[in-house]
Design a protein around this motif. Structure first.
Motif, short mmCIF file in Angstrom:
data_model
loop_
_atom_site.label_atom_id
_atom_site.label_comp_id
_atom_site.label_asym_id
_atom_site.label_seq_id
_atom_site.Cartn_x
_atom_site.Cartn_y
_atom_site.Cartn_z
N ILE A 190 -0.26 6.66 8.71
CA ILE A 190 -1.34 5.73 8.39
C ILE A 190 -2.42 5.81 9.47
O ILE A 190 -2.10 5.90 10.65
N CYS B 148 -13.19 4.88 -1.25
CA CYS B 148 -12.10 4.01 -1.69
C CYS B 148 -11.98 3.92 -3.20
O CYS B 148 -12.98 3.74 -3.89
N TYR C 133 -10.81 -2.36 3.08
CA TYR C 133 -10.43 -3.73 3.40
C TYR C 133 -11.70 -4.48 3.79
O TYR C 133 -12.25 -4.26 4.86
N VAL D 34 -7.62 2.59 1.21
CA VAL D 34 -7.89 1.22 0.81
C VAL D 34 -9.05 0.67 1.62
O VAL D 34 -9.05 0.73 2.84
N ILE E 129 -5.38 -6.35 10.71
CA ILE E 129 -5.17 -5.00 11.26
C ILE E 129 -4.36 -5.07 12.55
O ILE E 129 -3.46 -4.26 12.78
N ILE F 7 0.84 -1.20 0.00
CA ILE F 7 0.00 0.00 0.00
C ILE F 7 0.87 1.25 0.00
O ILE F 7 1.86 1.32 0.74
N THR G 246 -2.39 7.89 4.64
CA THR G 246 -2.87 6.60 4.15
C THR G 246 -3.99 6.14 5.07
O THR G 246 -3.86 6.22 6.28
N ILE H 269 -6.58 2.93 5.96
CA ILE H 269 -7.03 1.55 5.77
C ILE H 269 -8.38 1.46 6.45
O ILE H 269 -8.50 1.69 7.64
N LYS I 35 -10.11 -9.92 8.85
CA LYS I 35 -9.78 -8.49 8.71
C LYS I 35 -9.13 -7.94 9.97
O LYS I 35 -8.06 -7.34 9.92
N ASP J 269 -7.78 -7.76 -5.10
CA ASP J 269 -7.03 -6.57 -4.75
C ASP J 269 -6.87 -5.73 -6.00
O ASP J 269 -6.02 -6.02 -6.84
N THR K 3 -11.86 -0.67 7.19
CA THR K 3 -12.68 -1.88 7.09
C THR K 3 -14.11 -1.47 7.37
O THR K 3 -14.37 -0.63 8.23
N PHE L 285 -5.80 3.58 10.70
CA PHE L 285 -6.64 2.40 10.54
C PHE L 285 -8.02 2.70 11.09
O PHE L 285 -8.15 3.09 12.24
#
Lengths: 333, 267
Positions: free
Chosen positions: A178, A225, A56, A54, A68, A48, A210, A212, A64, A239, A214, A180
Motif C-alpha cells: 500500500i 481514482c 480519500y 482510492v 491516514i 479496500i 494499492t 490511498i 483525513k 463511499d 488524499t 499513502f
C-alpha cells in the motif's frame, strides 16, 4: 480477493483544553482542567482491496490526515479496529512500515543533503530489498520517468516538483502493498502534475500497489481514482464509484446561451418558460441548469429557439469538482 | 523479512555516517569554520581554567594536575553525546513543525533512525583536545601505566558518556510534552560544565542533586577517583557503570514513550 485494508467502526478522539480569551483567560487556562473531547474521526468503516486506487476526499480538517495516521500506525484509534495487511498498525508499527510507503505532501522523507541514488541505496538497506528486486525497480523507474538527471542531484537542490517525484519513487521502492499519498500534487505546475499522475497510474498498474490518495485537486481524482471516499467532520459521507457520484444529483448539464436584446430581461422571460430549471444570467451568458431526467437539453434549446433569437451557445458537463463542492456544502441526502 | 539485530543497525549506521561525512565535506567553508570555532572554544575554556589555577593552586585538596585530569576526562566523555546524539538539539523544532512524523514511517527503531541522521564532526576536535589534556595530566601526576588501568579508564569513560547521553535524551524528550523545552535542554547542557570540578567543592545540597537527581558527578568525578585516589574509592564510583547503563535505559524509554504519544500536526 481479500481486503488489504479493513477498517471497522473506527473512532478517534482528542482531548483539548477549553481555552479562554485574553490574558486573564490564559492565566485561567494554566490551572484549568476544563477539557472537551473532539471527535476527529467518527465511526468510520471501509474495506479496500489490493490494487485499488482510492481517492480519500474531504474539506480541510475533515479527519483525513487522522485516518491516514491511524492506518500508518502513528496514531492509535480510540475505538474500533484497523487491519492493514492483517496487522494492527499501531501495535506493530515497524512491521507495518515494511508493507507501506508514505508521501506526505511537501515534507520530504529523503536525506536532505544526499543525492537521490544514495537515498535509494540507504532505503535498500533499511527495507532489506534484494538486489534483483531493487535493480528491477530502478529499471522500471527509468522506463517511466526521466530519472537520470535526478539521481545524482542532492535533494536540497531539487525543485518542488522533482522532490515530490523523488519522494513518490522512494515510497514505491521496496514494492510495498500500500502507498499513502497525501496531496502529492500540491503546488505543482500543470505538466509536473500530469507526469506524477501518469507515474502513479503506471506503478499501480504494473505492481498492483494499492494507493490511498488524499487531494483537493479534482484533476487527480479524475485521472486516477475509480472509487472515492468522502469524509467530513469525521463522518463518512460517501463511499462508491466515481461514476455513481456524478449521477448522484441527477444528470445535470448546464446550457449557456447568448440572445439578442437585453440579457437580463430575456432571462426573466426564460425563467417563466422553463420553470423546472434554475436560470441565472450575467452580461455575457444566460445559464440554464438542465436536469436531463426531466427533459433533454436539445428539447430545451428547441423550445427557447421559438421565442428567442439565439446567437451563440455552450454546453457544460457537471464536473467532479462541482459535485464534490456540492457535497461539501450541502452534504448527502 | 530477516531479523534486525545489532549488526544490521551497525551496518546501516556506518552507511549513513559515510554518506553524511561525504555531504559535509561538500560544504567546505562550513566545515573549516566550525572546526576553527571548536578549537577556539576549547582553548578559551582551557585558558580560563589556567588563570583560575594561577590564583588558587588547589581546590579542596585537588591539585592543578588532578583537576586537569578531571577536565580532560570530562572532555572525552562528552564526545559521544556531541558526535552521535546531536540531533537531539533539533528534536524540538521537528516536533513543533510536524516534520517529526517522517521518522515514524520506517521499519527500524525510531530512536536509532532519528539519531543516526546527524553526525557532528566537531566532536572529534574535542576528543583530540581531551586526550591530549588527559595524557599530559597523567604523565605529570606520575600515575604509571598498566593494562588494567587502561581497561578501567575505558570502562569509566564509557560510563560517563552514557550518563551524559542519558541526561541529554531525557532533556530533549521533554519537548514531547511541553512547548518551550529549549530551556530544559539548555539547562542540562550548562550543568555539564560543573562536571569538570570535584563534587566535594559544592555544598551538601548540590552534592546530593549532582549525585542523585542530575547525576553529573558521575560524568567525571566518581569515575576519576578510581584512577586518581585508588586508596579511597567510594562505593558510588564502583556503582557508576551500573548507574550509567540504567540511566541510559530510562532515558531511552522516556524518549520512546514521548515519541509514541506524538500525534503530529495537521497537514
Amino acid at each position: 480477493m481479500a481486503a488489504i485494508i479493513e477498517i471497522q467502526n473506527v473512532t478517534k478522539e482528542f482531548k483539548t483544553l477549553n481555552r479562554h480569551e485574553g490574558l486573564k483567560g490564559s492565566l485561567k487556562d494554566l490551572f484549568s482542567r476544563d477539557y472537551k473531547i473532539v471527535r476527529a474521526v467518527d465511526n468510520v468503516s471501509m474495506s479496500i482491496e489490493q490494487g485499488e486506487i482510492v481517492g480519500y476526499l474531504g474539506p480541510n480538517g475533515a479527519g483525513k490526515s487522522t485516518t491516514i495516521k491511524m492506518m500508518t500506525g502513528v496514531l492509535e484509534p480510540t475505538s474500533g479496529e484497523i487491519l492493514v495487511g492483517g496487522n494492527a498498525p499501531y501495535k506493530n508499527r515497524s512491521k507495518n512500515a515494511q508493507e507501506i510507503g508514505v508521501v506526505f505532501g511537501q515534507r520530504t522523507q529523503l536525506w536532505w543533503a544526499l543525492p537521490l541514488i544514495e537515498s535509494f541505496r540507504l532505503l535498500k538497506d533499511i527495507y532489506q530489498i534484494p538486489d534483483k528486486d531493487y535493480n528491477e525497480m530502478l529499471e522500471l523507474y527509468k522506463s517511466l520517468v526521466d530519472i537520470e538527471p535526478l539521481l545524482h542531484k542532492p535533494v536540497r537542490q531539487m525543485s518542488l516538483g522533482q522532490r515530490t517525484l523523488s519522494d513518490i519513487l522512494a515510497a514505491f521502492l521496496h514494492n510495498p502493498k500500500i502507498v499513502f499519498l497525501d496531496e502529492p500534487t500540491i503546488g505543482l505546475d500543470v505538466s509536473m502534475k500530469a507526469k506524477i499522475r501518469t507515474l502513479i497510474h503506471e506503478l499501480n498498474r504494473q505492481k498492483n500497489t494499492t494507493v490511498i490518495l488524499t487531494t483537493h485537486d479534482m484533476g487527480d481524482v479524475d485521472a486516477l481514482c475509480r472509487r472515492i471516499v468522502i469524509i467530513d467532520k469525521g463522518k463518512m459521507l460517501y463511499d462508491n464509484d466515481i461514476e455513481h457520484l456524478k449521477g448522484f444529483f441527477g444528470s445535470y448539464r448546464t446550457l449557456k446561451i447568448r440572445v439578442d436584446g437585453d440579457m437580463n430581461a430575456e432571462a426573466e422571460v426564460i425563467k417563466t418558460e422553463v420553470p423546472d430549471f434554475k436560470v441565472s444570467s450575467d452580461d455575457e451568458w444566460i445559464s440554464i441548469l438542465v436536469d436531463e431526467d426531466k427533459s433533454k437539453v436539445l428539447d430545451v434549446l428547441g423550445l427557447l429557439q421559438k421565442s428567442h433569437k439565439i446567437r451563440d451557445m455552450q454546453l457544460e458537463e457537471i464536473s467532479t469538482e462541482d459535485v464534490i463542492k456540492k457535497i461539501y456544502e450541502e452534504g448527502v441526502q | 523479512m530477516k531479523r534486525k539485530n545489532l549488526s544490521f543497525y551497525f551496518r546501516i549506521y556506518c552507511k549513513i555516517l559515510a554518506q553524511d561525512l561525504k555531504s559535509k565535506m561538500s560544504y567546505r567553508a562550513d566545515f573549516i569554520i566550525s572546526t576553527i570555532g571548536m578549537i577556539c572554544t576549547n582553548i578559551s575554556g582551557f585558558i580560563s581554567f589556567w588563570i583560575m589555577f594561577r590564583n588558587f593552586p588547589s581546590i579542596d585538596g585537588w591539585n592543578y594536575y588532578e583537576i586537569l585530569f578531571l577536565y580532560g576526562f570530562s572532555l572525552i566523555s562528552l564526545t559521544p553525546v556531541q558526535c552521535f546524539f546531536d540531533n537531539n538539539w533539533s528534536l524540538r523544532q521537528n516536533v513543533y513543525t510536524g516534520d517529526f512524523i517522517k521518522y515514524c514511517f520506517r521499519p527500524i527503531n525510531l530512536f536509532f533512525y532519528y539519531q543516526s541522521e546527524v553526525f557532528d564532526v566537531k566532536g572529534l576536535g574535542q576528543l583530540a583536545f581531551g586526550i591530549g589534556t588527559l595524557v599530559y595530566a597523567w604523565i605529570k601526576l606520575g600515575l604509571g601505566f598498566s593494562v588494567l588501568m587502561l581497561l578501567k579508564l575505558i570502562i569509566f569513560l564509557l560510563t560517563a558518556s552514557l550518563i551524559m547521553i542519558a541526561l541529554q535524551n531525557a532533556a530533549a524528550a521533554t519537548c514531547f510534552w511541553i512547548q518551550n523545552s529549549f530551556y530544559v535542554l539548555d539547562l542540562a547542557y550548562r550543568f555539564r560544565d560543573y562536571a569538570k570540578y570535584p563534587v566535594t567543592i559544592f555544598s551538601k545540597a548540590f552534592r546530593f542533586i549532582f549525585t542523585f537527581v542530575m547525576p553529573i558527578a558521575f560524568i567525571a568525578y566518581y569515575p576519576s577517583l578510581v584512577i586518581l585516589r585508588p586508596d579511597q574509592i567510594p562505593i558510588l564510583s564502583w556503582l557508576s557503570p551500573v548507574i550509567g547503563v540504567l540511566f541510559f535505559w530510562i532515558s531511552y524509554k522516556i524518549w520512546m514513550y514521548g515519541a509514541t504519544r506524538y500525534s503530529g500536526t495537521g497537514s
